[in-house]
Design a protein around this motif. Structure first.
Motif, short mmCIF file in Angstrom:
data_model
loop_
_atom_site.label_atom_id
_atom_site.label_comp_id
_atom_site.label_asym_id
_atom_site.label_seq_id
_atom_site.Cartn_x
_atom_site.Cartn_y
_atom_site.Cartn_z
N GLU A 128 0.80 -1.17 -0.10
CA GLU A 128 0.05 -0.14 0.08
C GLU A 128 0.91 1.34 0.16
O GLU A 128 0.67 2.21 -0.67
CB GLU A 128 -0.94 0.06 1.42
CG GLU A 128 -2.06 0.83 1.13
CD GLU A 128 -3.09 0.57 2.43
OE1 GLU A 128 -3.12 -0.29 2.64
OE2 GLU A 128 -3.42 1.70 2.73
N VAL A 129 1.94 1.32 0.80
CA VAL A 129 2.88 2.55 0.77
C VAL A 129 3.32 2.67 -0.54
O VAL A 129 3.75 3.77 -1.01
CB VAL A 129 4.00 2.18 1.95
CG1 VAL A 129 4.86 3.45 1.93
CG2 VAL A 129 3.27 2.05 3.29
N LEU A 130 4.03 1.46 -1.05
CA LEU A 130 4.54 1.57 -2.36
C LEU A 130 3.73 2.07 -3.59
O LEU A 130 4.27 2.62 -4.37
CB LEU A 130 5.14 0.02 -2.84
CG LEU A 130 6.42 -0.23 -2.11
CD1 LEU A 130 6.72 -1.92 -2.39
CD2 LEU A 130 7.43 0.58 -2.05
N ASP A 131 2.32 1.83 -3.48
CA ASP A 131 1.57 2.41 -4.57
C ASP A 131 0.35 3.20 -3.95
O ASP A 131 -0.81 2.60 -3.69
CB ASP A 131 1.08 1.13 -5.11
CG ASP A 131 0.31 1.70 -6.31
OD1 ASP A 131 0.32 2.91 -6.73
OD2 ASP A 131 -0.27 0.92 -7.18
N PRO A 132 0.82 4.26 -3.48
CA PRO A 132 -0.35 5.11 -2.71
C PRO A 132 -1.43 5.68 -3.33
O PRO A 132 -2.05 6.55 -2.65
CB PRO A 132 0.73 5.98 -1.80
CG PRO A 132 1.57 6.48 -2.86
CD PRO A 132 1.69 5.16 -3.69
N ARG A 133 -1.69 5.50 -4.62
CA ARG A 133 -2.47 6.08 -5.35
C ARG A 133 -4.06 6.05 -4.58
O ARG A 133 -4.37 5.00 -4.37
CB ARG A 133 -2.87 5.75 -6.88
CG ARG A 133 -1.63 6.25 -7.65
CD ARG A 133 -1.56 5.79 -8.87
NE ARG A 133 -1.20 4.15 -9.08
CZ ARG A 133 -1.08 3.47 -10.11
NH1 ARG A 133 -1.44 4.01 -11.29
NH2 ARG A 133 -0.66 2.29 -10.34
N GLN A 134 -4.46 7.11 -4.49
CA GLN A 134 -5.81 7.04 -3.72
C GLN A 134 -6.99 6.62 -4.94
O GLN A 134 -7.21 7.08 -6.05
CB GLN A 134 -6.25 8.41 -3.47
CG GLN A 134 -5.55 9.23 -2.48
CD GLN A 134 -5.90 8.51 -1.05
OE1 GLN A 134 -6.82 7.68 -0.64
NE2 GLN A 134 -4.76 8.16 -0.51
N ARG A 135 -7.75 5.40 -4.58
CA ARG A 135 -8.68 5.17 -5.25
C ARG A 135 -10.02 4.59 -4.56
O ARG A 135 -10.02 4.38 -3.51
CB ARG A 135 -8.33 4.06 -6.09
CG ARG A 135 -7.89 2.71 -5.56
CD ARG A 135 -7.35 1.83 -6.44
NE ARG A 135 -6.30 2.20 -7.37
CZ ARG A 135 -5.14 2.44 -7.08
NH1 ARG A 135 -4.89 2.23 -5.66
NH2 ARG A 135 -4.11 2.76 -7.86
N GLY A 178 -11.13 -1.19 -5.68
CA GLY A 178 -9.81 -2.09 -5.91
C GLY A 178 -8.70 -1.71 -5.15
O GLY A 178 -8.56 -0.78 -4.45
N PHE A 179 -7.54 -2.79 -5.65
CA PHE A 179 -6.24 -2.45 -5.22
C PHE A 179 -5.31 -2.14 -6.22
O PHE A 179 -5.45 -2.32 -7.45
CB PHE A 179 -6.01 -3.55 -4.44
CG PHE A 179 -6.73 -3.66 -3.09
CD1 PHE A 179 -6.35 -2.93 -1.84
CD2 PHE A 179 -7.82 -4.47 -2.99
CE1 PHE A 179 -7.07 -3.06 -0.88
CE2 PHE A 179 -8.59 -4.47 -1.86
CZ PHE A 179 -8.43 -4.02 -0.56
N GLY A 180 -4.25 -1.45 -5.99
CA GLY A 180 -3.10 -1.29 -6.91
C GLY A 180 -2.49 -2.29 -7.29
O GLY A 180 -1.65 -2.96 -6.43
N GLY A 181 -2.56 -2.93 -8.40
CA GLY A 181 -1.68 -4.03 -9.06
C GLY A 181 -2.00 -5.52 -8.44
O GLY A 181 -2.80 -5.48 -7.49
N ASP A 182 -1.50 -6.55 -9.14
CA ASP A 182 -1.83 -7.85 -8.87
C ASP A 182 -1.12 -8.30 -7.78
O ASP A 182 -2.07 -8.95 -6.82
CB ASP A 182 -1.16 -8.78 -10.10
CG ASP A 182 -1.85 -8.46 -11.34
OD1 ASP A 182 -2.96 -7.89 -11.36
OD2 ASP A 182 -1.30 -8.53 -12.27
N ALA A 183 -0.06 -7.82 -7.12
CA ALA A 183 0.59 -8.26 -5.92
C ALA A 183 -0.42 -7.97 -4.75
O ALA A 183 -0.62 -8.90 -3.87
CB ALA A 183 1.98 -7.53 -5.52
N VAL A 208 5.57 0.36 -16.31
CA VAL A 208 4.86 1.20 -15.49
C VAL A 208 3.32 0.87 -15.67
O VAL A 208 2.95 0.55 -16.82
CB VAL A 208 5.19 2.31 -16.36
CG1 VAL A 208 4.35 3.49 -15.37
CG2 VAL A 208 6.61 2.82 -16.29
N ALA A 209 2.69 0.78 -14.59
CA ALA A 209 1.34 0.47 -14.69
C ALA A 209 0.58 1.58 -15.21
O ALA A 209 0.84 2.75 -14.94
CB ALA A 209 1.04 0.26 -13.04
N PRO A 210 -0.54 1.15 -15.97
CA PRO A 210 -1.27 2.22 -16.69
C PRO A 210 -1.95 2.90 -15.60
O PRO A 210 -2.48 2.53 -14.63
CB PRO A 210 -2.36 1.59 -17.61
CG PRO A 210 -2.37 0.02 -17.20
CD PRO A 210 -0.87 -0.03 -16.41
#
Lengths: 532, 308
Positions: free
Chosen positions: B234-241, B244-249, B299-301
């Motif tokens: 979560e810290v590594l991908d802090p984009r607010q949304r 869902g969640f950021g990324g497959d991991a 880079v993730a879209p």
């Protein structure tokens, strides 16, 4: 008091930096002699052991045939008094300024050829003269951001230039780590000397690199480009990046796109403005140079040509390292700066010159023959040590490629006491001071890498050939020191057109402002300024 | 953070944790082989190899276990290999790892390569590895900024911990006397003391299972480690949304976490071996997803909101 120095015999016809004669210590070394003599041999050996042990733990190593070895450092430091250092400092800065002006000239209009100071073919026949670098105006007008000028002391103790390294000189990391290791290993001697610090190097380097960023970039991003963890100098690349607080990147981490260079990160691509590269020209950009290079960045040179990224040191500098060009450097100093060289060259014969060649071929067995583009002692033949067959082979190679060779007399490098086995013995040393050019001023690190040839009588000092090192202490100024005077170029010397008019008084030179004062000239401010 | 550096840090975290866990596991089981007069030595050694997924085709005896899993640096399952690889990763990211962390890894590497693990008393080797691994972990936590780089170290450490704890739990499913075996597993996880403080000295396989699988306070339980891995991502991908969640991991870890949190203990224990091997493949998938997202420079879209 132990007998550590008993039986220490300076070598004949050689300048020993510590002993004037047997048991007669030169002034600057009195303190070191007293401190070292206060130790027992066992104590001294234990401290030497400590040095290699900490280097292994800290990973201060170099790669020799795939094996990591601790960088060898000797327990006895090398001292340079401030008076001698002034000559080195001023002389190195002068030399770098002249080489900088030379590179700018030959990759620009080539005035130096028109004035017949150096034949055009000497430059154009150098494999390191790169046509792709022609017409490229480096940001800040700096090509030699970092230089390492190799010096030796001849039998009179005079410092002479052995070779110039303005491509990617290495070794400065050991200057810094040697100092830290020695302050722990020999604290007594440290406390008794006023030694000029060397730790400011990374800060100076970063400031210079930032000063040479492409124009219009206010907060430039600097990176260090390394060939990778298996490069012999990887330790140095990592250390410099760490101490400057910048990224250490490999070619694959960078991306050149649309004339700009980016670095790939976990958050995407970010622009890079200054690349302190430790990758050779040949491998830097597969588009411009070797197609098979996987260490470089395709398109990097285009980005540099567009002025969007600074490559430090600039591409094509190798021509100034060429040992044949080296023989012209004293003339280049007179030509570009209007000054007499402070540090003389080692006498050199150019094999491509028929007269020189005739003189040399008769006495191959007395001279040192060097390939003009060899580095690190590679390919050198020392005449007095060579066999008849080797000399015959050498003769054939000289005749086949005279442009490829120079000849020098065998210079007995100066010696410094070195711990060898269980005694101190004289060993030959050289010195590589490091200079940084930020476009305003050439700054010389007070210190430098002293390399030691460990086998007895050996004259080639290089860590790839079994060399050691010494911490080099430049002592702080004394009130009795006198300021070094720079002589203006001798009558009859060919000068750059920008200097000729000002021969009688004050002039705007191609290399900064020169003021004449009773035959002495002093370069004020910028030796090769941006105003021109 | 450079992709390459992130990868190196992630693997430093994983390998150091692996060395630590493996040292505890071997210590406990080799002691058992010495102490228990009726134990089937061959079967025990075989189950150690099986649980660690180590390739070994020779005699299954303690010497082979020590060689393959402890001191032989050419064996990819060994502690020596893990420590050497951790050091190699640090060597490639030296401008990012702190001097202290680097020296910790480097001196450990020299201890290992000087044969300090193959000495006459393996217990000395295990203690050395545990001490050095914990020193390195502490140095990573205390001398590095807790920035993205550190998050990658902790992420690697957490994923490895899930993997190793699940393997240790799997060992109990091979055993003939489960209650004794759970006790060993607790010790191998370094949790015997914490367990006793929580559940008193009851020999209950069920309680031990609950503790190692679902306890939210014990730092080597599966649930705790999953929580930590999720927090890192979560810290590594802090984009607010909002969705869902950021990324497959994050999705992979989140699913495993929900399973561990919301399945009842009875459900988990009904197919413990299956659950544990599922966790191990989950660790592999999560690592792959992290590698794809962060290490390969992909880079993730990203959706750029606002009026077009």
């Amino acid at each position: 008091m132990s007998a550590i120095f008993d039986g220490y015999q300076p070598r004949p016809a050689t300048y020993d930096e510590m002993f004037q004669a047997q048991e007669q210590v030169r002034g600057a070394y009195a303190g070191v002699q007293r401190q070292v003599q206060g130790l027992t041999l066992a104590d001294l050996s234990a401290r030497a052991e400590y040095l290699s042990h900490t280097y292994l733990d800290q990973g201060v190593t170099f790669d020799l045939g795939g094996e990591e070895r601790p960088f060898p450092i000797d327990i006895v430091p090398r001292l340079i008094d401030n008076q001698s250092w002034q000559a080195v400092e001023t002389g190195v800065a002068q030399r770098v300024a002249a080489l900088e002006a030379f590179l700018s000239d030959i990759y620009g209009e080539g005035q130096v050829f028109n004035d017949r100071v150096i034949p055009r073919r000497v430059v154009t026949s150098s494999p390191h003269f790169l046509r792709v670098a022609k017409g490229v105006e480096p940001p800040g007008k700096v090509r030699v951001h970092v230089a390492g000028i190799d010096l030796i002391r001849d039998s009179d103790g005079t410092f002479r230039v052995l070779e110039d390294n303005v491509r990617i000189p290495s070794g400065v990391s050991y200057v810094m780590t040697n100092r830290r290791a020695m302050s722990a290993a020999l604290p007594e001697a440290f406390a008794h000397h006023r030694i000029r610090p060397v730790s400011q190097y990374p800060g100076k380097l970063l400031a210079a690199l930032r000063a040479c960023a492409p124009s219009g970039v206010t907060d430039p991003t600097v990176v260090v480009l390394t060939p990778g963890a298996y490069n012999a100098a990887y330790f140095e690349h990592a250390l410099l990046a760490r101490l400057m607080g910048v990224r250490l990147v490999e070619g694959r981490d960078l991306l050149a796109q649309g004339g700009r260079v980016m670095v790939r990160t976990t958050h995407g691509l970010f622009p890079v403005h200054v690349i302190y590269r430790r990758v050779d020209d040949d491998f830097l950009d597969p588009v411009a140079f070797r197609r098979d290079s996987v260490l470089g960045v395709p398109g990097l040179l285009n980005a540099a040509r567009s002025g969007n990224v600074t490559i430090a040191n600039a591409v094509g500098n190798g021509v100034a390292d060429d040992k044949l060009v080296y023989t012209y450097v004293p003339d280049l100093i007179r030509y570009y700066l209007g000054q007499e060289p402070i540090l003389p060259n080692v006498d050199t014969w150019r094999m491509e010159d028929p007269e020189h060649r005739a003189q040399v071929l008769d006495r191959l067995d007395e001279l040192v023959l060097k390939p003009v583009d060899g580095a690190g002692g590679k390919g050198i033949v020392i005449g007095p040590r060579a066999t008849k067959a080797e000399l015959a082979d050498l003769r054939a190679r000289l005749l086949a490629d005279p442009r490829g060779w120079i000849a020098q007399p065998v210079v007995q490098l100066s010696t410094v006491p070195t711990l060898v086995g269980d005694r101190l013995a004289p060993r030959h040393v050289d010195l590589r001071p490091f200079a940084i050019n930020d476009g305003e001023k050439v700054w010389v690190l007070p210190g430098g890498l002293t390399r030691v040839a460990l086998p007895e009588g050996e004259l080639i000092v290089n860590s790839s050939q079994g060399g050691g090192s010494k911490d080099t202490w430049v002592l702080a100024a004394e009130p009795t020191d006198t300021q070094i005077q720079v002589q203006s170029a001798a009558e009859g010397a060919v000068l750059h057109p920008g200097l000729r008019a000002g021969r009688m008084g004050q002039a705007q030179t191609p290399t900064g402002m020169v003021q004449s004062m009773g035959g002495m000239t002093q370069v004020l401010g910028t030796p090769f300024g941006s105003e021109h | 953070m450079l992709s390459r550096i992130a990868e190196a840090l992630f693997w430093i975290g994983r390998y150091v944790e692996r060395a630590d866990a493996l040292a505890r596991l071997l210590d406990v089981y080799l002691q058992l082989l010495v102490e228990d007069p009726v134990i089937d030595r061959e079967a025990t050694c075989r189950s150690i190899f099986a649980a660690m997924g180590a390739q070994h085709d020779g005699v299954n005896d303690p010497d082979a276990v020590l060689r393959v899993l402890l001191w032989d640096s050419t064996s990819p399952s060994s502690i020596a290999f893990a420590l050497e690889t951790a050091r190699e990763n640090a060597r490639r990211s030296r401008e990012v790892v702190s001097t202290e962390l680097w020296e910790g890894l480097n001196t450990t590497y020299y201890m290992v390569s000087n044969c300090q693990l193959s000495g006459p008393r393996p217990a000395d080797g295990f203690r050395l590895v545990r001490e050095r691994a914990n020193l390195i972990t502490a140095l990573a936590d205390q001398t590095q900024s807790h920035d993205d780089g550190w998050q990658f170290i902790v992420l690697g450490r957490s994923i490895e911990r899930i993997d190793m704890t699940s393997r240790m739990i799997q060992m109990t499913t091979y055993a003939t006397a489960p209650s004794a075996s759970w006790l060993l597993t607790l010790r191998a996880c370094g949790g015997a003391h914490a367990f006793t403080r929580t559940y008193r000295a009851i020999e209950s396989p069920r309680a031990a299972a609950e503790f190692l699988l679902q306890d939210r306070l014990f730092p080597r339980s599966i649930a705790y480690s999953l929580g930590q891995a999720a927090a890192c991502l979560e810290v590594l991908d802090p984009r607010q949304r909002r969705v869902g969640f950021g990324g497959d991991a994050a999705r992979i870890i989140g699913r495993a976490r929900a399973r561990m949190d919301y399945l009842s203990l009875t459900e988990l224990l009904s197919d413990l071996a299956g659950e544990m091997s599922a966790l191990q493949s989950m660790c592999g998938e999560a690592t792959e997803a992290v590698a794809h997202r962060y290490f390969e420079g992909a880079v993730a879209p990203e959706w750029l909101g606002g009026p077009l």
